[in-house]
Every structure is written in structure tokens, then in C-alpha cells.
Design a protein around this motif. Sequence first.
Motif, short mmCIF file in Angstrom:
data_model
loop_
_atom_site.label_atom_id
_atom_site.label_comp_id
_atom_site.label_asym_id
_atom_site.label_seq_id
_atom_site.Cartn_x
_atom_site.Cartn_y
_atom_site.Cartn_z
N VAL A 126 3.44 32.04 5.44
CA VAL A 126 4.03 30.73 5.68
C VAL A 126 2.95 29.65 5.66
CG1 VAL A 126 5.29 29.29 7.34
CG2 VAL A 126 5.99 31.65 6.95
N SER A 127 1.81 29.95 6.28
CA SER A 127 0.68 29.02 6.25
C SER A 127 0.21 28.77 4.82
CB SER A 127 -0.47 29.57 7.10
OG SER A 127 -1.60 28.73 7.03
N ASN A 128 0.15 29.84 4.05
CA ASN A 128 -0.28 29.71 2.65
C ASN A 128 0.71 28.86 1.86
OD1 ASN A 128 -2.44 31.37 3.22
ND2 ASN A 128 -1.46 33.23 2.44
N PHE A 129 2.00 29.04 2.13
CA PHE A 129 3.03 28.27 1.42
C PHE A 129 2.95 26.79 1.79
CE2 PHE A 129 7.66 27.04 0.93
CZ PHE A 129 7.62 27.00 -0.46
N THR A 130 2.74 26.51 3.07
CA THR A 130 2.58 25.13 3.52
C THR A 130 1.40 24.47 2.82
OG1 THR A 130 3.46 25.75 5.69
CG2 THR A 130 2.36 23.62 5.53
N GLN A 131 0.29 25.20 2.74
CA GLN A 131 -0.90 24.67 2.07
C GLN A 131 -0.67 24.48 0.58
OE1 GLN A 131 -3.84 23.69 3.73
NE2 GLN A 131 -4.09 22.72 1.72
N VAL A 164 0.85 -1.19 0.00
CA VAL A 164 0.00 0.00 0.00
C VAL A 164 0.89 1.24 0.00
CG1 VAL A 164 -1.77 1.26 1.25
CG2 VAL A 164 -1.80 -1.24 1.25
N SER A 165 0.65 2.13 -0.93
CA SER A 165 1.45 3.35 -1.03
C SER A 165 0.89 4.42 -0.09
CB SER A 165 1.42 3.85 -2.48
OG SER A 165 2.16 5.03 -2.61
N ILE A 166 1.76 4.98 0.71
CA ILE A 166 1.34 5.99 1.68
C ILE A 166 2.17 7.25 1.46
CG2 ILE A 166 1.14 6.55 4.13
CD1 ILE A 166 1.03 3.52 4.67
N SER A 167 1.51 8.40 1.34
CA SER A 167 2.23 9.66 1.16
C SER A 167 3.05 9.99 2.40
CB SER A 167 1.23 10.79 0.90
OG SER A 167 0.56 10.59 -0.32
N ILE A 168 4.26 10.45 2.17
CA ILE A 168 5.12 10.83 3.27
C ILE A 168 4.77 12.26 3.68
CG2 ILE A 168 7.50 11.19 4.02
CD1 ILE A 168 8.35 9.24 1.81
N PRO A 169 4.47 12.51 4.95
CA PRO A 169 4.16 13.88 5.38
C PRO A 169 5.42 14.74 5.39
CG PRO A 169 4.25 12.41 7.28
CD PRO A 169 4.39 11.54 6.06
N PHE A 170 5.23 16.03 5.47
CA PHE A 170 6.38 16.93 5.56
C PHE A 170 6.13 17.98 6.64
CE2 PHE A 170 3.64 19.17 2.56
CZ PHE A 170 3.77 20.50 2.93
N ILE A 171 7.22 18.49 7.17
CA ILE A 171 7.14 19.64 8.08
C ILE A 171 7.90 20.80 7.46
CG2 ILE A 171 6.84 18.26 10.16
CD1 ILE A 171 9.78 18.78 10.83
N LEU A 172 7.49 22.01 7.80
CA LEU A 172 8.13 23.21 7.28
C LEU A 172 8.64 24.06 8.43
CD1 LEU A 172 7.16 25.39 4.32
CD2 LEU A 172 7.48 26.53 6.52
N PHE A 173 9.87 24.55 8.30
CA PHE A 173 10.44 25.49 9.26
C PHE A 173 10.57 26.85 8.58
CE2 PHE A 173 12.22 21.51 10.99
CZ PHE A 173 11.79 21.62 12.30
N HIS A 174 9.99 27.88 9.20
CA HIS A 174 10.09 29.23 8.63
C HIS A 174 11.40 29.90 9.04
CE1 HIS A 174 9.28 31.14 12.49
NE2 HIS A 174 8.18 30.40 12.63
N GLY A 175 11.63 31.08 8.47
CA GLY A 175 12.87 31.81 8.74
C GLY A 175 12.73 32.79 9.89
N ILE A 176 13.75 33.62 10.05
CA ILE A 176 13.82 34.56 11.15
C ILE A 176 12.75 35.65 11.01
CG2 ILE A 176 15.51 36.07 10.03
CD1 ILE A 176 16.85 36.38 12.80
N GLY A 177 12.14 36.01 12.13
CA GLY A 177 11.14 37.08 12.14
C GLY A 177 9.82 36.68 11.52
#
Length: 300
Positions: free
Chosen positions: A45-50, A25-38
Amino acid sequence: MEKCFRRSVLLSTVIAAMLFSFIPVSISIPFILFHGIGDKCSGGVSNFTQLLTNLSGSPGFCLEIGNGEKDSWFMPLIKQTSLACEKVKTMKELSQGYNIVAESQGNLVARGLIEFCDNAPPVINYISLGGPHAGIAKIPKCASGPICDIGEAMLKLEVYTDFVQDHIAPSGYIKIPGEISKYLEHSKYLPKVNNERPDERNSTFKDRFTKLHNLVLVMFESDTTLIPKETAWFGYYEDEGFDTLLSTQQTKLYREDWIGLKALDVAGKVKFESVLGDHLSISDEEVVEYVVPYLMQSCM
């Protein structure tokens, strides 16, 4: 008759379940995002993650450290990394492995997470957007506002004092050419994550980094925030001063393979990519080309 029918249905269900268990069964790998300074895990950032989730079909999460906007400036990177480590280990969605996308300073939290975090789920692919991996030679440019003003004022003090190192995050990766002895002795983050101190090199950090399936390093050709911009590829000035800029492959970090970058590169797992814009100015088309393919991979 009814009992026979029930037994037949039950037997069919068991057989179907057994057969299904042998089908991958193929399962999508989740990802996390780290934003930059300030920045913080909302707004752009939320829009980019989406956007990344929409384009890749993989579930994504922006991982916030404390009060993102303020703590990205004033919480030392070693503490930011420790908090990220604990958060990742509590996220059930990541337990079978995950990908990382990181912006600017967030890359140093990401790198610390990969190298320092014990008993954590594996990182599969790591996509770095404008990361100051080899350090920066000058104070990073910041948007206007009181937090930026305070942070920049403190950085203009002696950057290698304990006070500044303990209270201003970017001080942990400022590496001034010509002051390398002072940097190695007093900087509290970058020398550790890059395994730069000869008497403190940790093979575990290297082992963990070389387990990546893909390392994607995106440099911004017109970057005015990272000095030099080539730090996004681990390139940097020579230790003696600003006269000579070393390519990635010319640095000691690469040649002596302190963190496994050379091993990954030789294995064909490092992608050196560049886009034309200023710092973090990446188009949707470039996101589709350089980021999304590494988020679409699935595990079986």
C-alpha cells in the motif's frame, strides 16, 4: 544616497509583491488513500501511494485507521469513518481541499468521510477501486491468517445481530437478497451511507456527495471477491433474490437519486471504468489511464 537606495529597494519589493499577488499560482491538490480489509499503510500500500505521487506529482498520504490490519476487520465502519474524519480535519495539507483514492472496503470509509464529516475540507475528486458500494451478497474472500479465520467465522454467525454488526466491519455492508427487511432494520452502516431507509434519508449526505468534481468508479471484470462485481458501479441484485442483477441505472438508489449519484452522472461527473483483472489487480498502465489524471488537476 544609501538611504535613497534602501527606499528604492523597499519600494521595488513592495511593488513586486503586489504584482505577484495578482498572478494565479497553481497548487497541486494532495490526495489520501484508504486501503482495503486486512491491509495496512505499509508494504504494498505504501508503494502504491508513492507510485501515485511519483506519477501525478501530487503529495499523497495513506490514512491509517488504528491498527490497520486488525481494525479493518474488527472496528465497525461508523467508528472507522469517525476517526478518519478527525484525522482529515487535523491535516493542514488538506485544508484547501483534497482528492481520495480508495481500495475495496476503504471505499466505504471514504464515502462516510464525504457524507458524514462536518466542517471538513472539501473532497475534489474521488477514485474508487473495487468498492462494494451497493453491498456484497456473500462473505468477502480474505487472505489466510488468524485474523481472517476469526473474522470469517464470526461473519458466518447471524450477520444482522448487534454483536456481529458492532464487532466485524464487513458485516456493515453485507446485503443479502431476499432478506432486505432484516438488512434495513439491523445493518448499521450501508443503509445509512446509501440513504436507503425512507424515514431516515438525509439531504445533507446527498448535498455533500454531489459536490464532487469527479467520481471515478473502477470495476474489475474478473473480480472474485465482490459478489456481485457490479457493486463497484452501484449495480446490485433486486431485493427479492439472486435471479436478477440490476444495472446501476436500474436500481432505486440511482432512479430515486438517494445520494446524488444520478445528479452527478447527468452532469457528466461519473466515470464508469472497468479493467480485466481480479479484485484490485490493476496494472501501472491502467493506473496511468484511470487514476492519475484525476490526481494531476491543480487548484489556483
